[in-house]
Each structure stands twice: as C-alpha cells, then as structure tokens.
Scaffold this active site. Structure first.
Site, PDB file in Angstrom:
ATOM      1  N   GLU A 175      36.522  30.904  46.610  1.00 12.34           N
ATOM      2  CA  GLU A 175      36.025  32.300  46.629  1.00 12.34           C
ATOM      3  C   GLU A 175      37.154  33.317  46.781  1.00 12.34           C
ATOM      4  O   GLU A 175      37.029  34.335  47.471  1.00 12.34           O
ATOM      5  CB  GLU A 175      34.935  32.480  47.691  1.00 12.34           C
ATOM      6  CG  GLU A 175      33.668  31.760  47.238  1.00 12.34           C
ATOM      7  CD  GLU A 175      32.480  31.992  48.124  1.00 12.34           C
ATOM      8  OE1 GLU A 175      32.253  33.152  48.516  1.00 12.34           O
ATOM      9  OE2 GLU A 175      31.763  31.014  48.407  1.00 12.34           O
TER      10      GLU A 175
HETATM   11  N1  COS Z   1      35.460  44.696  44.882  1.00 16.07           N
HETATM   12  C1  COS Z   1      35.015  45.670  44.073  1.00 16.07           C
HETATM   13  N2  COS Z   1      35.714  46.115  43.031  1.00 16.07           N
HETATM   14  C2  COS Z   1      36.919  45.569  42.803  1.00 16.07           C
HETATM   15  C3  COS Z   1      37.434  44.531  43.610  1.00 16.07           C
HETATM   16  C4  COS Z   1      36.643  44.108  44.688  1.00 16.07           C
HETATM   17  N3  COS Z   1      37.045  43.128  45.523  1.00 16.07           N
HETATM   18  N4  COS Z   1      38.651  44.197  43.135  1.00 16.07           N
HETATM   19  C5  COS Z   1      38.875  44.956  42.070  1.00 16.07           C
HETATM   20  N5  COS Z   1      37.836  45.791  41.881  1.00 16.07           N
HETATM   21  C6  COS Z   1      37.698  46.803  40.837  1.00 16.07           C
HETATM   22  C7  COS Z   1      38.866  47.760  40.875  1.00 16.07           C
HETATM   23  O1  COS Z   1      38.601  48.823  41.766  1.00 16.07           O
HETATM   24  C8  COS Z   1      38.950  48.225  39.458  1.00 16.07           C
HETATM   25  O2  COS Z   1      37.946  49.216  39.213  1.00 16.07           O
HETATM   26  P1  COS Z   1      38.175  50.411  38.151  1.00 16.07           P
HETATM   27  O3  COS Z   1      38.301  49.724  36.830  1.00 16.07           O
HETATM   28  O4  COS Z   1      36.943  51.219  38.299  1.00 16.07           O
HETATM   29  O5  COS Z   1      39.437  51.080  38.592  1.00 16.07           O
HETATM   30  C9  COS Z   1      38.563  46.987  38.670  1.00 16.07           C
HETATM   31  O6  COS Z   1      37.801  46.178  39.563  1.00 16.07           O
HETATM   32  C10 COS Z   1      39.753  46.197  38.141  1.00 16.07           C
HETATM   33  O7  COS Z   1      40.615  45.937  39.212  1.00 16.07           O
HETATM   34  P2  COS Z   1      42.051  45.291  38.979  1.00 16.07           P
HETATM   35  O8  COS Z   1      42.798  46.083  37.949  1.00 16.07           O
HETATM   36  O9  COS Z   1      42.691  45.080  40.307  1.00 16.07           O
HETATM   37  O10 COS Z   1      41.595  43.897  38.305  1.00 16.07           O
HETATM   38  P3  COS Z   1      42.390  42.576  37.978  1.00 16.07           P
HETATM   39  O11 COS Z   1      41.808  41.976  36.769  1.00 16.07           O
HETATM   40  O12 COS Z   1      43.865  42.817  38.027  1.00 16.07           O
HETATM   41  O13 COS Z   1      42.006  41.532  39.152  1.00 16.07           O
HETATM   42  C11 COS Z   1      41.464  40.647  41.277  1.00 16.07           C
HETATM   43  C12 COS Z   1      41.653  41.870  40.378  1.00 16.07           C
HETATM   44  C13 COS Z   1      42.621  39.677  41.218  1.00 16.07           C
HETATM   45  C14 COS Z   1      41.359  41.204  42.677  1.00 16.07           C
HETATM   46  C15 COS Z   1      40.147  39.946  40.856  1.00 16.07           C
HETATM   47  O14 COS Z   1      40.275  39.383  39.596  1.00 16.07           O
HETATM   48  C16 COS Z   1      39.706  38.875  41.854  1.00 16.07           C
HETATM   49  O15 COS Z   1      39.126  39.163  42.887  1.00 16.07           O
HETATM   50  N6  COS Z   1      39.984  37.613  41.517  1.00 16.07           N
HETATM   51  C17 COS Z   1      39.560  36.499  42.366  1.00 16.07           C
HETATM   52  C18 COS Z   1      38.281  35.917  41.856  1.00 16.07           C
HETATM   53  C19 COS Z   1      37.865  34.777  42.697  1.00 16.07           C
HETATM   54  O16 COS Z   1      37.552  34.947  43.850  1.00 16.07           O
HETATM   55  N7  COS Z   1      37.893  33.560  42.095  1.00 16.07           N
HETATM   56  C20 COS Z   1      37.581  32.371  42.824  1.00 16.07           C
HETATM   57  C21 COS Z   1      36.515  31.606  42.189  1.00 16.07           C
HETATM   58  S1  COS Z   1      34.977  32.179  42.595  1.00 16.07           S
HETATM   59  S2  COS Z   1      34.197  30.863  43.734  1.00 16.07           S
END
Ligand code: COS
Length: 385
Positions: free
Chosen positions: A371
């Site tokens: 997660e």
């Molecule tokens: N909650 C809500 N919104 C979020 C967020 C969060 N935790 N993280 C990013 N966002 C939003 C950002 O605010 C941004 O919004 P706007 O487009 O309106 O500005 C948008 O999402 C894109 O954010 P960002 O540019 O940071 O996106 P990235 O693709 O670079 O990735 C991460 C962001 C790495 C934080 C995201 O891909 C992530 O959480 N990855 C992990 C996923 C995960 O947990 N995988 C495990 C398997 S699931 S069991």
C-alpha cells in the site's frame, strides 16, 4: 477533533482483545506454518460484525469510524497480523466503491460487503508497476454497454477468495496521464477472469496473495465507478484512507511483540535476576514501548481526523495526506524495528518457530512494502511539505 477513546471504542477494544486472545492466537503459529487461508477466521470476524466497522449504517455497517477500525485491526494483529489484514484489506477493496460509487452502486454492492458475506479485494499492482501508478497497463476497452478487460494484476491480497474486485485499468492510453484510467467492479466468476499463481510469502503467510488474469473479460458498463477518467484520483484517495489500516496492522504487530518480549524478560533469569532488570534488556524494552506509544498517538490522531472526512471524491487537505503517509511509514518502521529487537530479547528462543516473535518479525516486513512502500511514503510526505 478527539482521539481519546470513547466508551464505545473501549468496549470494542476489550471485545476484540478477548476474541483475539481466545480464538485467534491459539492457531496463529499453525496457520503460518501451513500458509493456508482459513475461512474459520473469516466466519469469526463475520459473526462479530468486524467487517462493517467503517461502513455507513445506510448500507448495513456500524459506522463506528476509522479509529474503531484501527483499534480492531491493531488488536487482531497483536496476535496474528494475517487476521488483522482480513478486515483492513476488505476495507481497502471497498473504499473505491464508497468513494466513487453512485447511489445505485453503493446500494447494490455495499450491504453484503458490510456484513462480510462477500469479501472484497483491491487490484492495482501489476508485474511491471506498483509504485508508479501512471505506468500501469491493464486495459479496459468500451464496447457498447460493456467494457472488455485485458491484463494482469499481481500480489493481490484476498484476490482468490474475494467475490468483488475493485480493479484499476487504463481506458484511454493516448489520454493525459492520471486522467486516462478508471476503477471497475469485477465480480468473481465473470468469464475471462482467472485467478493465477498463489504466492509463497515470507510473512502474513495465511493471507491469500495471488495473481489475477483478465482475458477478454466482459463486464457491464454500469460497473464503472465514478466519472470516466477519475480512476487515479479514486485510488489516491482510497490509499490515503486505507494506509491507516496498514499502520494499525503494523502497530498491532509491534505491540504484540513488546507484550511477548516483556513477559519473557520478567520470567527469564540470567546472572541471578530477571533479564528485564539488566539495563541492556530493560532499555531495549523501554525504547520499544516509547516508539510504539509515539506511533499509536500519531495513528489515532490521524484516524480521528480522517473519520471527519466525507467518503466521496471531493479533495483531501494535504495535511491529511501527509498524516496518513506518516502513520503508515512510522508504524511500519516501528514494527520492523520492535520485532527485530523482540527476537533479540528472546535470544535463541526468538529464532525458533515455537515462539511467536520470529513470525512477527517476518510479518512486520510487509508493512514497509505494501500500500505504498515506505520510500513512496517519504516522497508523499516531502511533496506536502
Ligand atoms: N492523495 C491525493 N491526491 C494525490 C496523492 C495522494 N496521496 N498523491 C498525489 N496526488 C495528486 C496530486 O496532488 C496531483 O494532483 P493534481 O494533478 O491535481 O496536481 C496528482 O495526484 C498527481 O500527483 P504527482 O504528480 O505527485 O503524481 P505521480 O504520478 O508523480 O505519483 C505518487 C505520485 C508516487 C505519490 C503516487 O503514484 C503513489 O502514491 N504511488 C504509490 C501507489 C501505491 O501505493 N502502490 C502500492 C500498491 S497498492 S496495494
């Protein structure tokens, strides 16, 4: 915002603690050894209404909130992390529906999930991407009033036992990244949906972790959750909520290890006194207790704030995103550190399977990985600073 436990929350804590000690702990070592999913544990949680803690009453839940859910996951995980995961992961699988579903979808799907009659799983990770959500490839193509799914998901908790899968798939590969995917509900038994390889894991061994395969799997268009293109937003918000469940699981593992190691250190004697009286061990236990309490305060505060949030697709304050990531990361790191120390306190006994702390150490590891890895958590925290 209050996170002192209420009377109801204390009663729930007592009830789950008793249940865990009497019914969950006795078979934990055996379940780990056999690495077999145990439906008796599911029945126990069903009978005690633990699947619906954070579901609205309107859909058959008890609406007791995130803090109550965290308390229940913590108590179960103190004795068996795989059992705590059953309710935390079920919540994860249901959150995309609670957040993005229409009224009709919620009424249709949530009541049987709230009682645990049906289990849910969340399918996001793929063989080539898990952290980098924008690189996920599973495809959904619109065809009349259906969608056709093709692709693979892996490391899916409860994937082989769940009746309802909430699945993330790209709907418009040429479209703007993060606005080109959706979350769908896929029901078990849909032609073209197969359960693949079952993973043999280091820890949480009795939990079900499988590969899911979709080959021309046709699902009705009404199983699309939310507005077209809202999938990324839905899963980001889902994970903000669900990471509190992982944090609670990690906290429970750590607290269970401390409890066991403390009892052992009071009994075991060396050089004429119980080992807890030797500072080398006493200070270890003190550090373990200190870190656990700090992690618990952060988690409970975060849960108290989160339970005031609407479960819909409206935005989330960056402070909450940060608190969720901090809780997951801190509790996971504390669990790994505390359980490793617990093994050390027990010495040779800590290293053998007859005692539970080596299992707790193996179970703790996943909480730093799934997660959102703890590296991704630090990225999320840094992004909100
Ligand atoms: N909650 C809500 N919104 C979020 C967020 C969060 N935790 N993280 C990013 N966002 C939003 C950002 O605010 C941004 O919004 P706007 O487009 O309106 O500005 C948008 O999402 C894109 O954010 P960002 O540019 O940071 O996106 P990235 O693709 O670079 O990735 C991460 C962001 C790495 C934080 C995201 O891909 C992530 O959480 N990855 C992990 C996923 C995960 O947990 N995988 C495990 C398997 S699931 S069991």
């Amino acid at each position: 915002m209050q996170y002192d436990l209420t009377e109801e929350q204390r009663m729930l804590q007592d009830m789950v603690r008793r249940l865990a000690k009497e019914k969950v702990e006795p078979g934990a070592i055996q379940r780990d050894k056999e690495a077999k999913f145990d439906w008796e544990m599911v029945d126990l949680l069903r009978e005690n209404g633990l699947f619906g803690i954070d579901f609205p009453e309107l859909y058959g839940g008890t609406d007791a909130g995130m803090l109550a859910l965290a308390i229940a996951v913590e108590e179960l995980s103190k004795v068996d992390a795989a059992c705590g995961l059953l309710i935390a992961d079920h919540e994860l699988g249901c959150l995309p529906i609670m957040l993005g579903g229409t009224e009709e979808q919620k009424q249709r799907l949530l009541p049987t999930l709230a009682t645990g009659e049906q289990l849910a799983a969340f399918a996001l990770t793929e063989p080539d991407a898990g952290s980098d959500v924008a690189r996920l490839r599973c495809r959904a193509v619109k065809d009349g009033d259906s969608y056709i799914l093709n692709g693979k998901k892996n490391f899916i908790t409860n994937g082989g036992v769940a009746e309802i899968i909430t699945l993330y798939a790209v709907t418009d590969p040429e479209g703007p990244v993060r606005k080109n995917a959706d979350v769908f509900v896929v029901e078990k038994g849909t032609p073209g949906f197969h359960v693949g390889k079952e993973e043999d894991k280091l820890g949480i061994r009795s939990s079900d972790t499988v590969e899911l395969i979709f080959e021309d799997c046709r699902i009705p268009a009404e199983n699309l959750l939310g507005q077209n293109g809202s999938g990324f937003q839905n899963i980001m918000k889902t994970l903000d909520f669900s990471r509190l469940g992982v944090a609670a699981q990690a906290l429970g593992i750590a607290a269970g290890a401390l409890e066991y190691a403390t009892a052992y250190a009071k009994e075991r004697e060396a050089f004429g006194k119980p080992i807890i009286r030797h500072q080398g061990i006493g200070f270890k236990l003190a550090d373990m207790a200190m870190r656990i309490e700090a992690a618990r305060q952060l988690l409970y505060k975060s849960c108290a704030l989160f339970q005031e949030q609407p479960k819909d697709m409206s935005g989330l304050n960056p402070e909450l995103i940060r608190l969720s990531a901090m809780s997951k990361c801190l509790c996971g790191d504390v669990a790994m550190w505390v359980t490793t120390e617990a093994v050390q306190v027990l010495g040779g006994y800590g290293y053998i399977r007859e005692f539970p702390v080596e299992r707790m150490m193996r179970d703790a590891k996943i909480t730093q990985i799934y997660e959102g890895t703890n590296e991704i958590m630090r990225l999320v925290i840094a992004n909100t600073l």
